[in-house]
Enzyme design. Structure first.
Site, PDB file in Angstrom:
ATOM      1  N   ASP A 259       0.808  -1.223   0.000  1.00 21.84           N
ATOM      2  CA  ASP A 259       0.000   0.000   0.000  1.00 21.84           C
ATOM      3  C   ASP A 259       0.839   1.269   0.000  1.00 21.84           C
ATOM      4  OD1 ASP A 259      -2.334  -1.518   0.116  1.00 21.84           O
ATOM      5  OD2 ASP A 259      -2.431  -1.456   2.308  1.00 21.84           O
TER       6      ASP A 259
ATOM      7  N   ARG B 283      -4.806  -5.588 -11.344  1.00 17.18           N
ATOM      8  CA  ARG B 283      -3.693  -6.520 -11.591  1.00 17.18           C
ATOM      9  C   ARG B 283      -4.189  -7.958 -11.647  1.00 17.18           C
ATOM     10  NH1 ARG B 283      -1.561  -9.909  -8.118  1.00 17.18           N
ATOM     11  NH2 ARG B 283      -2.604  -8.889  -6.381  1.00 17.18           N
ATOM     12  N   ARG B 284      -5.015  -8.322 -10.669  1.00 20.96           N
ATOM     13  CA  ARG B 284      -5.542  -9.687 -10.655  1.00 20.96           C
ATOM     14  C   ARG B 284      -6.477  -9.926 -11.832  1.00 20.96           C
ATOM     15  NH1 ARG B 284      -6.613  -9.202  -4.199  1.00 20.96           N
ATOM     16  NH2 ARG B 284      -4.705 -10.223  -3.461  1.00 20.96           N
TER      17      ARG B 284
ATOM     18  N   ARG C  20     -15.317  -4.610  -3.343  1.00 23.50           N
ATOM     19  CA  ARG C  20     -14.577  -4.009  -2.240  1.00 23.50           C
ATOM     20  C   ARG C  20     -15.052  -4.666  -0.951  1.00 23.50           C
ATOM     21  NH1 ARG C  20     -12.728   1.720  -0.954  1.00 23.50           N
ATOM     22  NH2 ARG C  20     -11.671   0.304   0.471  1.00 23.50           N
TER      23      ARG C  20
ATOM     24  N   ARG D  49     -15.912 -10.131   1.490  1.00 26.31           N
ATOM     25  CA  ARG D  49     -15.559 -10.749   0.212  1.00 26.31           C
ATOM     26  C   ARG D  49     -15.888 -12.239   0.190  1.00 26.31           C
ATOM     27  NH1 ARG D  49     -10.653  -7.407  -2.465  1.00 26.31           N
ATOM     28  NH2 ARG D  49     -11.143  -5.396  -1.522  1.00 26.31           N
TER      29      ARG D  49
END
Length: 335
Positions: free
Chosen positions: A82, A129-130, A151, A157
């Protein structure tokens, strides 16, 4: 040495509290001082926008750094992925402890592995990215998937899968390990399939770069937690990210590892640990989120013994990626 409690600044999330608690225990051991956690709310914790839309860079970090500079906390713990790649002059990265597992993992319904998901499977992730790498892999191997931007914390999740809204979600192995939920993983994604975010699995311990004796003592004490190889690896990865002029929400993956050890360690072979190796491999990838265009390269060199050499390794690979058109792929964002 003072016996006054050290104040550790941390985000309020369950994961942040868990990893900060682990660091606090280590700091107590090396300093002999009590450590108290100071919970700080960051913009990234309160915003409901997707990280790709709010920029990602610094949204989980700025409030912690401000508290450090105001003297409200003595040091802070960040997830290193981060951190913006530019280090403020008035703060110092005092330690990068031994890295956790950097891989991404799948948590899927019916304990399915990634390649066993049904046609049209909906896979949730908040990471461009994923998305880019999963979609590229699916295209190359004839899989039919839909990546869905999400999110929320780990419970939220995984809840999307439990409730049947999604077939699977992608999470970081390190985070699940740190909160004791690794048993919920249904598949580990090899770094040959999905390269992690630069710095993924590593923590950053940051404090003031002041001129006082107290600051110098704290920097020295925290430095005992530093792992030279992890620092060299993440420095190379973050140097690549910086040279690509990309933020931490860009669709960029990078991993610096030791080729002779990486595959055995991914398989959990304990005999791999402890071998002496002299070369580091750095891999980088940039791609459009739909997976149609990718630039993926690697380079291998001596294990960097200095910050400058680790930085150079990242810059060199980034230059090669830019020469192959990487810059044109980074404007893509998950919508």
């Amino acid at each position: 040495m003072s016996t006054k409690a050290l104040r550790l600044g941390t985000r309020r999330s369950r994961l942040a509290m868990a990893q900060s608690g682990q660091v606090a225990d280590a700091v107590r051991r090396v300093t002999g001082r009590p450590v108290e956690l100071v919970e700080i709310t960051t913009y990234g914790d309160t915003s409901r926008e997707h990280l790709a839309q709010i920029g990602g860079t610094g949204v989980f970090v700025t409030a912690l750094r401000d508290a450090l500079l105001r003297g409200e906390v003595d040091f802070a713990v960040h997830s290193l992925k981060d951190l913006p790649t530019t280090q403020p002059e008035d703060l110092v990265l005092a330690a990068v402890p031994v890295r956790e597992d950097p891989r991404d993992v799948i948590v899927a319904r019916d304990a399915l592995k990634f390649t066993d998901l049904p046609r049209g499977a909906r896979i949730g992730t908040g990471s461009p990215r994923r998305m880019a790498q999963l979609n590229a892999y699916a295209r190359a191997h004839g899989l039919d998937i839909e990546t869905v931007p999400i999110r929320g914390n780990v419970d939220t999740r995984i809840g999307f899968v439990r409730d049947g809204e999604l077939d699977a979600v992608v999470l970081a192995a390190a985070g699940l390990n740190r909160i004791g939920r690794s048993e919920e993983v249904t598949d580990f994604l090899s770094v040959d399939t999905v390269l992690p975010a630069p710095g993924q699995g590593a923590l950053a311990i940051e404090c003031r770069a002041g001129n006082t004796a107290q600051d110098a003592d704290l920097i020295a004490s925290l430095g005992e937690l530093d792992d030279p190889f992890t620092r060299a690896a993440v420095t190379a990865e973050r140097s690549l990210l910086a040279a690509l002029e990309a933020g931490c929400s860009a669709p960029v993956g990078a991993l610096a590892d030791l080729p002779p050890l990486s595959a055995p360690l991914e398989r959990g072979d304990p005999q791999a640990d402890g071998q002496i190796v002299k070369e580091m491999r750095l891999r980088g990838v940039v791609g459009t989120t739909d997976g149609t265009r990718m630039v993926q390269l690697s380079t291998t060199g001596p294990v960097p013994e200095t910050h400058d050499r680790a930085t150079a390794l990242g810059r060199e690979l980034a230059a090669e990626m830019l020469a192959q058109g990487a810059a044109g792929l980074m404007g893509e964002r998950a919508q």
